[in-house]
Design a protein around this motif. Structure first.
Motif, PDB file in Angstrom:
ATOM      1  N   THR A 181       0.819  -1.206   0.000  1.00 19.70           N
ATOM      2  CA  THR A 181       0.000   0.000   0.000  1.00 19.70           C
ATOM      3  C   THR A 181       0.851   1.254   0.000  1.00 19.70           C
ATOM      4  O   THR A 181       0.354   2.320   0.257  1.00 19.70           O
ATOM      5  CB  THR A 181      -0.910   0.013   1.225  1.00 19.70           C
ATOM      6  N   LEU A 182       2.132   1.104  -0.307  1.00 18.35           N
ATOM      7  CA  LEU A 182       2.994   2.270  -0.230  1.00 18.35           C
ATOM      8  C   LEU A 182       2.664   3.278  -1.324  1.00 18.35           C
ATOM      9  O   LEU A 182       3.490   3.632  -2.147  1.00 18.35           O
ATOM     10  CB  LEU A 182       4.475   1.863  -0.304  1.00 18.35           C
ATOM     11  N   CYS A 232       1.319   6.233  -0.503  1.00 14.02           N
ATOM     12  CA  CYS A 232       1.624   7.518   0.115  1.00 14.02           C
ATOM     13  C   CYS A 232       0.638   8.585  -0.328  1.00 14.02           C
ATOM     14  O   CYS A 232       0.993   9.513  -1.038  1.00 14.02           O
ATOM     15  CB  CYS A 232       3.044   7.960  -0.207  1.00 14.02           C
ATOM     16  N   TRP A 233      -0.605   8.460   0.083  1.00 12.79           N
ATOM     17  CA  TRP A 233      -1.635   9.374  -0.405  1.00 12.79           C
ATOM     18  C   TRP A 233      -1.367  10.814  -0.005  1.00 12.79           C
ATOM     19  O   TRP A 233      -1.450  11.705  -0.797  1.00 12.79           O
ATOM     20  CB  TRP A 233      -2.993   8.932   0.127  1.00 12.79           C
ATOM     21  N   ASN A 234      -1.052  10.984   1.256  1.00 13.65           N
ATOM     22  CA  ASN A 234      -0.893  12.354   1.715  1.00 13.65           C
ATOM     23  C   ASN A 234       0.553  12.816   1.685  1.00 13.65           C
ATOM     24  O   ASN A 234       0.882  13.876   2.161  1.00 13.65           O
ATOM     25  CB  ASN A 234      -1.409  12.490   3.144  1.00 13.65           C
ATOM     26  N   TYR A 235       1.394  12.002   1.128  1.00 12.48           N
ATOM     27  CA  TYR A 235       2.811  12.309   1.130  1.00 12.48           C
ATOM     28  C   TYR A 235       3.065  13.504   0.215  1.00 12.48           C
ATOM     29  O   TYR A 235       2.765  13.465  -0.961  1.00 12.48           O
ATOM     30  CB  TYR A 235       3.567  11.074   0.647  1.00 12.48           C
ATOM     31  N   ARG A 236       3.600  14.557   0.784  1.00 14.09           N
ATOM     32  CA  ARG A 236       3.894  15.745  -0.012  1.00 14.09           C
ATOM     33  C   ARG A 236       5.280  16.231   0.360  1.00 14.09           C
ATOM     34  O   ARG A 236       5.555  16.449   1.536  1.00 14.09           O
ATOM     35  CB  ARG A 236       2.892  16.850   0.284  1.00 14.09           C
ATOM     36  N   GLU A 237       6.120  16.387  -0.630  1.00 12.86           N
ATOM     37  CA  GLU A 237       7.442  16.926  -0.328  1.00 12.86           C
ATOM     38  C   GLU A 237       7.315  18.407  -0.012  1.00 12.86           C
ATOM     39  O   GLU A 237       6.541  19.123  -0.648  1.00 12.86           O
ATOM     40  CB  GLU A 237       8.377  16.724  -1.525  1.00 12.86           C
ATOM     41  N   VAL A 238       8.087  18.836   0.930  1.00 10.93           N
ATOM     42  CA  VAL A 238       7.903  20.197   1.432  1.00 10.93           C
ATOM     43  C   VAL A 238       8.225  21.235   0.372  1.00 10.93           C
ATOM     44  O   VAL A 238       7.585  22.279   0.285  1.00 10.93           O
ATOM     45  CB  VAL A 238       8.721  20.386   2.724  1.00 10.93           C
ATOM     46  N   GLU A 239       9.183  20.919  -0.511  1.00 14.22           N
ATOM     47  CA  GLU A 239       9.554  21.947  -1.484  1.00 14.22           C
ATOM     48  C   GLU A 239       8.552  22.034  -2.621  1.00 14.22           C
ATOM     49  O   GLU A 239       8.606  22.952  -3.427  1.00 14.22           O
ATOM     50  CB  GLU A 239      10.969  21.695  -2.022  1.00 14.22           C
ATOM     51  N   LEU A 268       5.367  22.306  -2.068  1.00 18.91           N
ATOM     52  CA  LEU A 268       4.186  23.019  -1.592  1.00 18.91           C
ATOM     53  C   LEU A 268       4.296  24.484  -1.960  1.00 18.91           C
ATOM     54  O   LEU A 268       5.363  25.076  -1.913  1.00 18.91           O
ATOM     55  CB  LEU A 268       4.102  22.924  -0.072  1.00 18.91           C
TER      56      LEU A 268
END
Lengths: 381, 364, 66, 511
Positions: free
Chosen positions: A15-16, A18-25, A27
């Motif tokens: 299930t990797l 990563c739905w909410n995974y957002r790299e900070v740069e 954004l």
């Protein structure tokens, strides 16, 4: 038991996604937003200030507002993607400026998304623009490596020393909106010239009745308003004073202020008491040299301050009562708490009753300090 | 199989965490408005006799859990049927807890993540825990209680700067009626949900342990709940408390000390996750134990896996949305749960007392 | 997706039963019943079949009473 | 579970049948028995033939292994007396007891005729005396081989505390312990383990303090082990440990006699193994991972502070990467704005996703560490320079890795050295935390923590819960966990270990 760990790992690997995974740069970190109504349509127009960092060892912040439109607040907020390619990230927004038109139409529709969305934090500062739109505030030029919103936040955090506006966080505004016997206010922003540059300045107060803006108080009235409200306010009191025939100006610095609201029963009507206790220090003498070592003169100075503040507060209260008919002082709430049986009668028609409410203002001043000097500077011939 | 004995400290920790569980994060007793603190206190007062009754059942029939007691009190057939109803109750409660938990994570944190994922991970952890048994759960709770208590009280302390005491006045503005309704609702959720412990506990170190475990757990849990709920209302005001799904989370968001200690919401999440885990494990344990007992098996561990799977599916099925979930918690649950928590136990207690007197097995 | 689900259930079920120390037929029966029940429910959910909430009944009952 | 794994790993019990043969009456036949059969092809075995002094001289032989015996004492106490003394046949009277009783002056001499007993003794450095015409031999205690001196252990150095450490010889180790515990209640049980190695294993405990149940359980487990060789106590550790699949150790080990003495006084049991300075202790529980012997020698406040630092280091080393990861990829709202902006600026231009960065940098550090351990010191220094400059500085300047990530990894690495007992363990925990956090953020991290605590609480070491005392709030339980209470309040021994003899000191005596 270990096989469950194995199963867990399996589950994770599969299930990797990563739905909410957002790299900070990736954004688009929103620092502030100006909210306008688009002309001729019912659409919203947002001026979203996005922090645009040039990376590397010494990062540089660029000032860069993005203008978007949409049918609703949320729609226009989402539409930033079309303009920037980045999804706007709202959790670090510090300021929201609302245009006057929108505020007069009713602010609730703006606030709904802002408080419903989990991303926008409820400690965002709200302002009303006293220019013709909110966008122009964000189009002013801040200093290098700074943003308008951060500048506004800095101003707000120093407001105690210059109480010429009353800062309001989103949650506080909502609380005032929903509390019985209370109307909210918001600080207003205007644009002034500074050294040939256009800069925003927070000055004055927008008065709301329910969620609709009904009028302005200017900076000086806001000053009186902050003294009438039970909150911290310091700042300077500048008084033209005449002593022993000589007239000049005395500046007092306020060290401590407490305001107590209490409701009492007078006849069969409710009576509001506003009791202000001031602790001030003499900060600046210009034109006169009152010998404040003398008790009588000291008392006189104190009396001066008291009557000045009292008059200012009375003025702002009566203006609000007559002109705006909006209980921005929260008197209703005080009556509700202290005289609940009376409140039950007043509740249904409070905005009318408020205009007729008797308010007694009492100010008590104590001069506590006089800077480094025990006496005025003496001139001898 | 060796009987699982639980020490007093562990028992108290489990009860404490169980009571805190969902109640910490979901708005309960909102209809009492600004008098909610009174409602909590009344609910604690009402819960004391009920929990004493549960403890009395354990005291009368040591070494038995609710399913044995039901069969003793009502006879084999009726006892089994009521046992089966209780299995449903525990199962349903577990699904609810699981769903609340899933909704919490989705709403406040990971909007784009499918709800099934956090739910299944938690469920698998519970599955593991239940397979290990009650003793492990006891040690687990014992270990985590102090962290949870410190975090809950710590956040309350940090919130003191945001407190506005006018949020609590006027006292009894709407009269006593909403307060009593709210108190009853708080009683059924979370205090007398502890009926589930009668299905789980059976062996204690001392004969008087059940009283200590139930009552100290209740009072500690109740006090912490009282402090947090009062604090939440003090900070948010009763209006905002009522309109938030997760007022605890909302209140913690408010913490801001010198722009340095701020944005601590995750602490609320941590406490909720840990206590929710304990709550869920207890529900799952009760379901499995009950099913095994009613169907006459000597061990419950073999059905834990399918029961967990079933609970996960059930938790998804049970509500269509968070709106429905909230309505259930506020409106339906108190009425639905009352017979399980108050009705049947009282009848059972009377039956047992009577039977013991007749048989002369009465303990001294 | 559906096949994956069935496979996962089958895998878990078999692994679990394999590791039991005593393989009582009654135990396997109950185990299987519960597992298959859960499988059917989740399969229906996966296929998008609208299953009425099992607690909806209580809800209606209680709302009609009050 | 354990059984299944064991069964899988040891499909058949190797059967090493004991030698049933006995000595014969003729010296020549006996010698050829050894030469041709038992030690055939072994050139290190020495056969020394000589004769006694009397008229009808007796032919004797001594058999031993070169370099394993003390030649001096063999010559002085065995060969010389036999050669000098004139032995009368009447005195012998069909038995060689007279020789043992009156001729040989060595301290240990046993008459034996079963080869099954003799051969292992020869292999352990004893010598065998054979006399022509007798079917019995004498096993002579002539053990003596070169051994390392007692030194300060490298792996556990202290600022304050005794500097001696165990060596490879079990008897010396037992002596080191005995010197610290001068009580007759100190018991040593010697057994042999390993069909081929015949390693001496000693169980040491203080009678009346150690729990008999644990002792019984330990003996049962030791007896159940069937292994051909025991080269280090690590073999025993894995054979007897609970939760065999868990990375957490449930058997303690140390090189220091003072630690062993302290643990025995708490009611624990020590297992000595010949050939290694590492001595095992059971039962071993979680809190011991954070204890150091020095804690007990210095001021209790400082010691308590050190303990807390160690727990913090454990938290930091396991959790920082996971928390950092979830904060900047999931919960950006929780990072203060200026910090978020600077991290964002630092990450701008870095080609790898943060998860990859965390895992890769963690691995790089582990490789550096592992590479450095077994290298000679000068090369090790070069390695650390390469690691610091090339990987750290250059990678950050080249924007391959973001600078905050290097800080995180460095912090993690430094903290991991504060708890040397868990070096390898923290890596595993950290990795699991990071993986789960990479797709559920902090919630995933908390799940992982719950899982970790669940694993810890479900473990037992010889019946003692692994997390015993960790959740308790009783003052007497807390005294030696997160803090180290002053000695004058440690009235009782740990409750979970020694519930038979609790009193450690008399309250009144210290007033």
């Amino acid at each position: 038991m270990k096989r469950y760990i194995g199963f867990l790992c399996l589950l994770m690997v599969t299930t990797l996604g990563c739905w909410n995974y957002r790299e900070v740069e990736e954004l688009g970190i929103v620092s502030g937003v100006g909210i306008d109504k688009q002309e001729n349509t019912s659409n919203y127009q947002l001026a979203i200030e996005i922090v645009n960092i040039k990376g590397g060892q010494d990062g540089q912040i660029n000032h860069h507002p993005v203008i978007t439109q949409g049918q609703s607040m949320f729609d226009s907020a989402r539409n930033t993607i079309l303009r920037t390619g980045q999804r706007a990230y709202w959790a670090h927004a510090t300021a929201a400026v609302i245009s006057e038109d929108l505020a007069r139409d009713g602010i609730l529709s703006v606030l709904d998304w802002v408080s419903r969305d989990a991303e926008v934090r409820s400690d965002i500062w709200l302002f009303v623009s006293s220019e013709k739109d909110a966008k122009s505030i964000f189009l002013t030029e801040p200093d290098l490596n700074d943003l308008v919103s951060f500048k506004l936040a800095d101003m707000v955090s120093a407001h105690n020393s210059v109480p010429k506006f009353i800062p309001k966080e989103l949650w506080k505004f909502k609380q005032e909106l929903s509390a019985p016997g209370q109307s909210p206010t918001l600080p207003t922003i205007r644009i002034v010239e500074n050294n040939g540059q256009k800069v925003p300045e927070i000055w004055g107060t927008a008065v709301f009745r329910k969620d609709k803006m009904v009028g302005w108080l200017d900076g000086l009235e806001s000053f009186a308003l902050s003294y009438a409200l039970p909150k911290n306010a310091f700042g300077l009191i500048i008084l033209p004073t005449t002593i022993e025939g000589k007239s000049g100006v005395v500046s007092y610095e306020v060290f401590g202020k407490t305001t107590m609201h209490s409701a009492t029963f007078a006849g069969n009507r409710a009576l509001m008491n506003v009791q202000v206790d001031l602790q001030v220090g003499i900060a600046d003498l210009e034109g006169i040299t009152p010998d404040y070592r003398e008790t009588t003169i000291l008392r006189m100075l104190e009396e001066d301050v008291s009557s000045f503040i009292k008059q200012e507060i009375r003025q702002v209260i009566s203006r609000v009562q007559q002109e705006f008919k909006s209980d921005i002082f929260g008197f209703g709430g005080v009556i509700r708490q202290q005289l609940p049986h009376i409140w039950k009668d007043l509740e249904s028609d409070w905005s009318e009753e408020f205009t007729k409410l008797d308010v007694r203002v009492a100010v008590n001043t104590t001069i506590r300090a006089s800077g480094l000097l025990t006496a005025p500077i003496q001139m001898r011939d | 199989m060796k009987a699982e004995v639980i020490s007093e400290q562990q028992g108290i920790s489990i009860v404490l965490l169980f009571i805190l569980g969902n109640a910490l994060i979901i708005s309960i007793g909102a209809q009492a408005k600004s008098d909610i603190w009174l409602a909590v206190l009344i609910a604690i007062g009402m819960a004391i006799p009920v929990l004493t009754l549960y403890a009395r059942l354990h005291y009368l029939l040591p070494g038995m859990d609710l399913f044995d007691i039901l069969q003793y009190g009502f006879g084999s057939v009726i006892g089994r049927i009521t046992g089966l109803i209780y299995v449903w109750f525990a199962f349903h409660l577990g699904s609810r807890v699981l769903r609340n938990f899933g909704e919490f994570i989705i709403t406040v944190g990971l909007e784009e993540t499918p709800q099934l994922l956090p739910i299944s991970i938690l469920a698998i952890l519970c599955l593991w825990c239940v397979k290990e048994g009650l003793e492990v759960l006891g040690r687990f709770s014992n270990f985590f209680t102090r962290f949870v208590v410190i975090m809950v009280l710590g956040t309350s302390l940090l919130l003191l700067t945001e407190v506005d005491f006018s949020n609590l006045s006027p006292f009894l503005y709407h009269g006593m009626a909403p307060v009593t309704t709210a108190a009853f609702k708080i009683l059924t959720f979370p205090f007398t949900e502890t009926v589930i412990f009668t299905m789980v506990f059976s062996n204690f170190q001392k004969k008087s342990s059940p009283y200590k475990i139930y009552l100290i757990g209740l009072i500690l849990g109740g006090l912490i709940l009282f402090i947090t709920i009062t604090n939440e209302v003090l900070v948010l005001g009763s209006e905002l408390y009522e309109t938030s799904y997760f007022p605890g989370y909302r209140a913690v968001q408010r913490i801001n000390i010198r722009n340095f200690i701020q944005r601590l919401e995750i602490l609320a999440g941590v406490t909720f996750l840990i206590s929710g885990f304990v709550q869920l494990s207890i529900c799952l344990l009760a379901t499995c134990k009950g099913l095994a007992k009613v169907l006459n098996f000597d061990d419950y561990r073999f059905i834990v896996t399918p029961t967990t799977f079933l609970m996960v599916t059930m938790s998804i099925l049970i509500y269509n949305s968070i709106i429905e979930m909230n309505r259930w918690a506020v409106e339906i649950w108190p009425v639905y749960a009352a017979p399980f928590q108050l009705g049947i136990p009282v009848v059972l207690w009377l039956a047992c007392e009577l039977k013991m007197k007749l048989k002369g097995e009465y303990p001294a | 997706m559906f096949i994956l689900l069935v496979l996962a259930y089958l895998l878990v079920g078999c692994a679990e039963v394999f590791l039991w120390e005593t393989k009582d037929i009654r135990k396997i029966g109950l185990f299987g019943t519960l597992l298959i029940g859960s499988l059917i429910l989740s399969a229906l959910m996966l296929l998008g079949v609208d299953i009425p909430s099992p607690t909806g009944f209580f809800e209606k009952l209680i709302l009609s009473l009050s | 579970m354990r059984k299944i794994i064991k069964a899988l790993l040891n499909p058949r019990k190797a059967k090493l049948s004991p030698d049933k043969q006995v000595l014969r009456g003729s010296l020549d036949r006996n010698i050829s028995l050894f030469k041709k059969e038992i030690f055939a092809g072994d050139d290190t075995v020495v056969y020394r033939l000589f004769s006694t002094n009397n008229p009808n001289s007796l032919r004797c032989a001594v058999i031993f292994i070169d370099q394993m015996i003390d030649r001096e004492s063999l010559m002085k106490h065995v060969i010389r007396p036999l050669m000098k003394k004139s032995i009368d046949a009447t005195q012998l009277a069909g038995s060689i007891d007279y020789i043992v009783d009156s001729v040989i002056t060595i301290d240990g001499a046993n008459v034996e005729n079963s080869l099954g007993k003799i051969v292992p003794n020869i292999l352990q450095g004893e010598s065998l005396l054979l006399i022509d015409g007798y079917s019995t031999g004498v096993i002579l205690n002539t053990r003596g081989w070169a051994m390392r001196a007692v030194e300060e252990p490298q792996s556990e150095s202290v600022v304050r505390g005794p500097r001696e450490g165990f060596t490879e010889g079990i008897m010396l180790n037992l002596t080191l312990l005995r010197r610290k515990l001068k009580t007759p209640k100190l018991r040593f049980h010697l057994t042999k383990l390993g069909q081929q190695t015949k390693t001496t294993v000693a169980i040491a405990y203080i009678d009346g303090l150690a729990s008999p149940e644990i002792l019984k359980e330990l003996n049962r487990r030791l007896n159940n082990t069937q292994i051909d060789g025991v080269l280090e106590s690590g073999y025993i550790e894995e054979m007897i440990k609970d939760s065999p699949l868990s990375p957490f150790k449930t058997v303690g080990h140390t090189e220091r006699p003072d630690i062993i003495a302290g643990k025995l006084l708490e009611g624990r049991i020590a297992i000595f193994c010949d050939g290694t300075p590492f001595v095992l202790t059971v039962p071993f529980i979680f809190q011991e991972l954070f204890q150091a012997n020095e804690d007990y020698y210095k001021n209790f406040l400082l010691a308590s502070f050190d303990r807390i630092v160690r727990y913090m280091a454990f938290f930091i080393t396991t959790s920082t990467p996971a928390i950092y990861l979830s904060l900047i990829t999931y919960h950006q709202e929780m990072v203060p704005t200026p910090l978020l902006l600077s991290i964002s600026a630092a990450r701008d231009g870095v080609p790898f996703p943060t998860v990859f960065e965390v895992i890769a940098m963690g691995l790089v550090f582990e490789i550096l560490r592992e590479g450095g351990i077994r290298l000679p010191t000068p090369i090790g220094q070069a390695l650390s320079i390469v690691g610091a400059i090339v990987l750290g500085d250059a990678a950050a300047t080249a924007q391959l890795v973001s600078a905050p990530m290097i800080i995180v990894i460095a912090l993690t690495a430094i903290s991991s050295f504060a708890i040397p007992q868990m070096l390898g363990l923290t890596v595993i925990i950290r990795l699991i935390f990071v993986i789960i956090a990479s797709f559920l953020g902090l919630y995933g991290y908390i799940f992982a923590v719950i899982g970790l605590v669940l694993q810890l609480t479900s473990m037992r070491s010889f019946g003692i819960p692994y997390m015993a005392n960790m959740g308790s709030l009783h003052p007497q339980d807390v005294k030696d966990t997160m803090i180290r209470a002053p000695w004058w309040v440690m009235y009782w021994r740990p409750k979970f270990l020694a519930n038979r003899n609790m009193v450690r000191q008399r309250k009144e005596a210290n007033r």
